[in-house]
Every structure is written in structure tokens, then in C-alpha cells.
Motif scaffolding. Structure first.
Motif, PDB file in Angstrom:
ATOM      1  N   LYS A 122       0.868  -1.147  -0.199  1.00 38.13           N
ATOM      2  CA  LYS A 122      -0.125   0.159  -0.238  1.00 38.13           C
ATOM      3  C   LYS A 122       0.959   1.255   0.089  1.00 38.13           C
ATOM      4  O   LYS A 122       1.820   1.418   0.711  1.00 38.13           O
ATOM      5  N   ILE A 123       0.194   2.292  -0.780  1.00 36.06           N
ATOM      6  CA  ILE A 123       1.317   3.639  -0.821  1.00 36.06           C
ATOM      7  C   ILE A 123       1.384   4.156   0.642  1.00 36.06           C
ATOM      8  O   ILE A 123       2.530   4.723   0.711  1.00 36.06           O
ATOM      9  N   LYS A 124       0.614   4.086   1.457  1.00 36.92           N
ATOM     10  CA  LYS A 124       0.898   4.523   2.663  1.00 36.92           C
ATOM     11  C   LYS A 124       2.055   4.029   3.326  1.00 36.92           C
ATOM     12  O   LYS A 124       2.743   4.629   4.130  1.00 36.92           O
ATOM     13  N   GLU A 125       2.531   2.936   3.062  1.00 35.93           N
ATOM     14  CA  GLU A 125       3.966   2.206   3.497  1.00 35.93           C
ATOM     15  C   GLU A 125       5.030   2.982   2.610  1.00 35.93           C
ATOM     16  O   GLU A 125       6.288   2.430   2.959  1.00 35.93           O
ATOM     17  N   PHE A 126       5.097   3.426   1.548  1.00 37.32           N
ATOM     18  CA  PHE A 126       5.968   3.819   0.943  1.00 37.32           C
ATOM     19  C   PHE A 126       6.670   5.002   1.385  1.00 37.32           C
ATOM     20  O   PHE A 126       6.165   5.747   2.155  1.00 37.32           O
ATOM     21  N   SER A 127       8.038   5.154   1.228  1.00 36.40           N
ATOM     22  CA  SER A 127       8.887   6.372   1.654  1.00 36.40           C
ATOM     23  C   SER A 127       8.358   7.391   1.018  1.00 36.40           C
ATOM     24  O   SER A 127       7.673   7.588  -0.105  1.00 36.40           O
ATOM     25  N   THR A 128       8.880   8.677   1.742  1.00 33.98           N
ATOM     26  CA  THR A 128       8.593   9.885   0.789  1.00 33.98           C
ATOM     27  C   THR A 128       8.873   9.945  -0.643  1.00 33.98           C
ATOM     28  O   THR A 128       8.402  10.322  -1.598  1.00 33.98           O
ATOM     29  N   GLY A 129      10.314   9.291  -0.945  1.00 35.44           N
ATOM     30  CA  GLY A 129      10.943   9.365  -1.931  1.00 35.44           C
ATOM     31  C   GLY A 129      10.242   8.457  -3.001  1.00 35.44           C
ATOM     32  O   GLY A 129      10.116   8.718  -4.353  1.00 35.44           O
ATOM     33  N   MET A 130       9.774   7.345  -2.561  1.00 36.06           N
ATOM     34  CA  MET A 130       9.018   6.332  -3.461  1.00 36.06           C
ATOM     35  C   MET A 130       7.816   7.012  -4.019  1.00 36.06           C
ATOM     36  O   MET A 130       7.076   6.905  -5.019  1.00 36.06           O
ATOM     37  N   LYS A 131       6.881   7.679  -3.214  1.00 40.33           N
ATOM     38  CA  LYS A 131       5.779   8.432  -3.576  1.00 40.33           C
ATOM     39  C   LYS A 131       6.121   9.559  -4.651  1.00 40.33           C
ATOM     40  O   LYS A 131       5.359   9.536  -5.444  1.00 40.33           O
ATOM     41  N   ALA A 132       7.118  10.193  -4.405  1.00 33.19           N
ATOM     42  CA  ALA A 132       7.612  11.114  -5.352  1.00 33.19           C
ATOM     43  C   ALA A 132       7.969  10.747  -6.865  1.00 33.19           C
ATOM     44  O   ALA A 132       7.232  11.084  -7.681  1.00 33.19           O
TER      45      ALA A 132
END
Length: 282
Positions: A122-132
Motif C-alpha cells: 500500500k502506498i501509505k507504506e511507501f517512503s516519501t521518495g517512493m511516493k514522489a
């Protein structure tokens, strides 16, 4: 591709009055301090906020009149937006297939793999960089003509930023009739990517220059009080009092190099130009 003429918007004590133009085949950067008006400019360009006066044309139309087909021509990354944290990359693929007629699923998944983004988390488990990274990959995966990117490299380390910038370069190389408007507080990103730069301060454009010209012709003169008093000031854009004398911003480095050989000259950078344009005296 995009043209603003005296677009005005007021929020309390803040007032935006912005004019700029993004040409086909160009990557244009918008630089300035936090709170200078970059995000407001981006939202106005997308028709997300109503302007009080002025005009904006995106791909030849008022963005507030865009239909579904028009919006598919844009790839957008905004600093304060993103996907629901409860979705996975696989979920997003299904959404994008229905949103964009030209969505390239194979390319999207190839970039997800290339940038090491997990497909089932789930995207909520992504790091800030991964979301970017995910937001940028989405923006370039449906054959858009114009990208509008507000701080797309925020939260990325040096290696990840370079990967995202390479992705944007590849986007521009595929088609001549494409363009990018991008903001970033990391000036080195813009120096290597952008064809031209607009500088915004307190809601006003205070400079527009080709990046090559800025890096080659601009510079800082470090002079004593006597040198400052004696020198030709026609090409001094801004000056600032220092303990040793004065720092002076010029866009005619060669003139001072030839006529004042004893003057110390430092090569201009985007950060230094921003600092002098904001803090220096005209």
C-alpha cells in the motif's frame, strides 16, 4: 503551450501577479523562496483556483474550459496531492487505464520496476521518495504534451533525483512538441534540466533568463569600497554591502573581466542569483 499574462490572485496579504510563457520543446523552471507564489501559479495554470484578472492559456485554451480529452494532454505533479494511501501500484494501473486513453501500461510497469517500487504494498507504506517517484512516473505514462510539476524531486536523495531528472529528459526526447513547467528548491536540478528560468518573489516575476545565459554571463563581483566607487555600474543588476566592500550581481561578466582585471569575479549559480535578486539593492 502555456501562457499567462498578468494573472492576479489575492490571499489575505499575499498577492500574485504573474506573466510567463512556456514554449514547445522547452523545459522551463520556476524558482523562488517558499511562499513566493510558485504553487499558486501552478494551480492557476491548471484552473484549480479562480483568478481575479488576467489571462491564462494552456494548449490554446482556458484551463477552466478543459474537457476530459484536454486534461489527458497534461501530466501533473502537485506538492500537496497524491494517491490514496490504501491503494497499491496494481490498483493504480487499473485506475489509469480508465482515466487516460493513451496510458502505456507496459511503460508504466517498466518504470515502476526500474525505480524499485513495490507493486503489492500500500502506498501509505511507501517512503516519501517512493511516493514522489510514483507521481512522476504516472505523469509521463500517458503521452502528455505538457507536464506541470511542482517540486517533483522533493524528498529524494541525490541518486533518486538524478533518476527522476533522467526520466524527464527521456520524456522530452521522444517528441518535439512537448514542454515542461517545473519548480524545485534544488537549483542544481534546474541548472542541468531547464532551457530557461523564471524567478518569482512575493508573487511577482523578477527575472526571466535562458539557463545557458545565466550560467555563462552572470557572475558576482567582489570589490572593495574604492573599486566599487570607481567602476562602471551600468551592468550592475544588484549590489549588497559586505564587510570587505560590496558584492555585485552582473549579467555582463566579460565586460568587467576585460575592463577591470583586478576585480575578483565568481561564477554565478541559480542560488546566488536568487539571493542577490531578493536581498540585493537595485
Amino acid at each position: 503551450m502555456l501562457k499567462m499574462e498578468h494573472l492576479r490572485k489575492t490571499y489575505g496579504t499575499f498577492s500574485l501577479d504573474c506573466s510567463l510563457e512556456i514554449r514547445p520543446g522547452c523545459v522551463t523552471g520556476l524558482v523562488g523562496q517558499n511562499g513566493s507564489g510558485k504553487s499558486t501559479t501552478f494551480k492557476a495554470a491548471l484552473g484549480l483556483i479562480s483568478a481575479e484578472s488576467g489571462t491564462v492559456r494552456v494548449l490554446g485554451k482556458n484551463p477552466r474550459e478543459f474537457d476530459v480529452k484536454d486534461r489527458q494532454e497534461l501530466g501533473v505533479v502537485l506538492a500537496d496531492s497524491g494517491f490514496s494511501g490504501y491503494l497499491t501500484v496494481k490498483d493504480i494501473v487499473q485506475i489509469l487505464k480508465h482515466l487516460y486513453g493513451k496510458f502505456d501500461k507496459a511503460f508504466f510497469l517498466e518504470q515502476v520496476k526500474r525505480h524499485k517500487l513495490p507493486e503489492n504494498r500500500k502506498i501509505k507504506e511507501f517512503s516519501t521518495g517512493m511516493k514522489a517517484k510514483l507521481k512522476v512516473i504516472t505523469a509521463v505514462s500517458h503521452d502528455a504534451r505538457l507536464l506541470i510539476l511542482d517540486e517533483p524531486t522533493a524528498g529524494l536523495d541525490v541518486v533518486a533525483r538524478d533518476e527522476v531528472l533522467e526520466l524527464l529528459r527521456e520524456f522530452m526526447e521522444k517528441e518535439e512538441e512537448r514542454a515542461i513547467l517545473i519548480s524545485s528548491h534544488i537549483s542544481s536540478d534546474l541548472e542541468t534540466l531547464c532551457d530557461d528560468l523564471y524567478m518569482i518573489h512575493e508573487g511577482r516575476i523578477i527575472m526571466h533568463e535562458d539557463t545557458d545565459v545565466l550560467l555563462s554571463d552572470y557572475g558576482l563581483l567582489k570589490v572593495s569600497e574604492k573599486q566599487y566607487a570607481d567602476m562602471e555600474k551600468q551592468y550592475i543588476l544588484r549590489y549588497k554591502k559586505e564587510t570587505f566592500g560590496y558584492s555585485c550581481l552582473t549579467n555582463q561578466v566579460q565586460f568587467y573581466r576585460e575592463n577591470y582585471p583586478g576585480v575578483a569575479i565568481e561564477k554565478g549559480t541559480v542560488d546566488e542569483v536568487i539571493m542577490m535578486m531578493i536581498k540585493g539593492v537595485a
